[in-house]
Design a protein around this motif. Structure first.
Motif, PDB file in Angstrom:
ATOM      1  N   ARG A 197      21.291   6.666 -40.208  1.00  0.00           N
ATOM      2  CA  ARG A 197      20.448   5.471 -40.081  1.00  0.00           C
ATOM      3  C   ARG A 197      19.408   5.661 -38.977  1.00  0.00           C
ATOM      4  O   ARG A 197      18.252   5.242 -39.116  1.00  0.00           O
ATOM      5  N   ALA A 198      19.810   6.305 -37.887  1.00  0.00           N
ATOM      6  CA  ALA A 198      18.852   6.578 -36.811  1.00  0.00           C
ATOM      7  C   ALA A 198      17.765   7.536 -37.284  1.00  0.00           C
ATOM      8  O   ALA A 198      16.588   7.390 -36.914  1.00  0.00           O
TER       9      ALA A 198
ATOM     10  N   ALA B  29      26.954  14.772 -38.290  1.00  0.00           N
ATOM     11  CA  ALA B  29      27.017  13.648 -39.225  1.00  0.00           C
ATOM     12  C   ALA B  29      25.909  13.741 -40.266  1.00  0.00           C
ATOM     13  O   ALA B  29      26.131  13.506 -41.460  1.00  0.00           O
TER      14      ALA B  29
ATOM     15  N   HIS C 239      26.135  14.574 -44.369  1.00  0.00           N
ATOM     16  CA  HIS C 239      25.562  13.630 -45.335  1.00  0.00           C
ATOM     17  C   HIS C 239      24.639  14.320 -46.330  1.00  0.00           C
ATOM     18  O   HIS C 239      24.574  13.917 -47.503  1.00  0.00           O
TER      19      HIS C 239
ATOM     20  N   SER D  91      22.826  17.523 -35.741  1.00  0.00           N
ATOM     21  CA  SER D  91      23.787  16.446 -35.930  1.00  0.00           C
ATOM     22  C   SER D  91      24.779  16.813 -37.034  1.00  0.00           C
ATOM     23  O   SER D  91      24.382  17.070 -38.178  1.00  0.00           O
TER      24      SER D  91
ATOM     25  N   ARG E 164      29.097   2.871 -46.082  1.00  0.00           N
ATOM     26  CA  ARG E 164      28.136   2.735 -44.994  1.00  0.00           C
ATOM     27  C   ARG E 164      27.745   4.114 -44.488  1.00  0.00           C
ATOM     28  O   ARG E 164      28.602   4.955 -44.218  1.00  0.00           O
ATOM     29  N   ARG E 165      26.455   4.335 -44.376  1.00  0.00           N
ATOM     30  CA  ARG E 165      25.982   5.629 -43.904  1.00  0.00           C
ATOM     31  C   ARG E 165      26.280   5.793 -42.422  1.00  0.00           C
ATOM     32  O   ARG E 165      26.318   4.805 -41.675  1.00  0.00           O
ATOM     33  N   PRO E 166      26.471   7.034 -41.978  1.00  0.00           N
ATOM     34  CA  PRO E 166      26.721   7.267 -40.548  1.00  0.00           C
ATOM     35  C   PRO E 166      25.555   6.763 -39.705  1.00  0.00           C
ATOM     36  O   PRO E 166      24.406   6.701 -40.156  1.00  0.00           O
ATOM     37  N   SER E 167      25.861   6.415 -38.473  1.00  0.00           N
ATOM     38  CA  SER E 167      24.823   5.882 -37.581  1.00  0.00           C
ATOM     39  C   SER E 167      23.718   6.901 -37.334  1.00  0.00           C
ATOM     40  O   SER E 167      22.543   6.537 -37.182  1.00  0.00           O
ATOM     41  N   ALA E 168      24.073   8.193 -37.302  1.00  0.00           N
ATOM     42  CA  ALA E 168      23.057   9.230 -37.093  1.00  0.00           C
ATOM     43  C   ALA E 168      22.075   9.274 -38.255  1.00  0.00           C
ATOM     44  O   ALA E 168      20.874   9.515 -38.061  1.00  0.00           O
TER      45      ALA E 168
ATOM     46  N   THR F 256      15.203   5.677 -39.459  1.00  0.00           N
ATOM     47  CA  THR F 256      14.335   4.866 -38.595  1.00  0.00           C
ATOM     48  C   THR F 256      13.326   5.745 -37.865  1.00  0.00           C
ATOM     49  O   THR F 256      12.138   5.408 -37.756  1.00  0.00           O
TER      50      THR F 256
ATOM     51  N   ASN G   6      18.119   9.419 -47.580  1.00  0.00           N
ATOM     52  CA  ASN G   6      18.945   8.322 -48.093  1.00  0.00           C
ATOM     53  C   ASN G   6      19.809   8.771 -49.264  1.00  0.00           C
ATOM     54  O   ASN G   6      20.933   8.276 -49.442  1.00  0.00           O
TER      55      ASN G   6
END
Length: 288
Positions: free
Chosen positions: A17-18, A129, A133, A127, A11-15, A21, A70
């Protein structure tokens, strides 16, 4: 038989994914703001159509950037920085009309788009995170142990700094930033200004030639050649020396600001990145 570890999806870090988006929202906002500028423009002329089309193409750039994020590509940071900065300039030059006050919807849209671009750059560079990534390289053909495979592989060139990558990406924008005003100036030929034909043709040829010069420079710049750094500085100064006077002569003060401004911004980023990269490569001072 597949093990549980093999089937577990990371699962990718929330940062991250944000960020994806946010990039999608920025791409959509770019299109909406450009359509607003076109709708409220007092004169929907050829030059405005060219500049609007070029600015809207940047929405595709944000979609490409989503793919890089991604996949965790290391080049996502400099690409995102250049894309955000040039998008602000590309959209901002269309908000202000030649005469009168900018329409309120255009100003609000430009403010929103600027805030989105600032947020994109902040996430890319602030960030931890996201930084953790974006560490992967492109997949290439790898020959090892008598077998050929298609997998991720670190480039064979020496490690380069992020600022050097930023300079490389910024330099690649020189050619389109020259060709767009050249195309706008080509519209004056259709209006009967035949004396501008040689200058416009020279502008087009120069814009295409710059793309090859930048490709040649950056190819060796990434390999740590000092002369390539000097050559890229010379190309940058030459681009400014050619493009800005042509903008002034063929497009007037309005064209100089609208089309010369983004090029000056890209050149400034490229030169600043080269300077920062050179300072980072200097050995630390020996304590007395």
């Amino acid at each position: 038989m597949r093990t549980a570890a093999e089937t577990t999806e990371v699962r990718r870090p929330s940062a991250v994914r944000a960020l994806t988006t946010l990039l999608a929202v920025t791409a959509a906002a770019t299109v909406v703001v450009e359509l607003l500028n076109w709708w409220y423009a007092p004169e929907q002329e050829f030059g405005l159509a060219v500049r609007t089309g070029w600015a809207m193409l940047r929405s595709l750039g944000f979609l490409v950037l989503i793919g890089h994020v991604n996949r965790g590509r290391t080049g996502a940071r400099p690409f995102g920085l250049i894309l955000a900065v040039t998008t602000v300039f590309a959209v901002g030059r269309l908000v202000v009309p030649r005469q009168g006050v900018p329409p309120l919807p255009g100003l609000l849209g430009f403010g929103l788009l600027t805030a989105l671009c600032v947020a994109v750059v902040a996430l890319l560079y602030r960030s931890d995170a996201v930084g953790g990534h974006l560490v992967r390289h492109r997949k290439t053909l790898v020959v090892e142990g008598g077998t050929i495979s298609w997998r991720e592989s670190a480039p064979k060139r020496p490690p380069v700094t992020g600022w050097l990558l930023t300079s490389r990406v910024a330099a690649f924008t020189y050619s389109p930033l020259m060709l767009v005003p050249a195309l706008v100036a080509g519209g004056s030929i259709l209006d009967g200004r035949l004396s501008a034909v040689p200058a416009v043709l020279f502008w087009f040829v120069a814009g295409i030639a710059v793309s090859y010069l930048v490709l040649f420079c950056t190819l060796f710049l990434m390999r740590g050649r000092a002369w390539a750094r000097t050559m890229l500085v010379a190309v940058t100064l030459g681009v400014l020396a050619v493009d800005l006077p042509l903008c002034w002569w063929l497009l007037g003060l309005d064209g100089l600001i609208r089309d010369g401004g983004p090029l000056v911004a890209a050149a400034t980023l490229a030169l600043y990145g080269l300077r920062r990269a050179a300072r980072a490569a200097e050995p630390p001072p020996v304590p007395a």
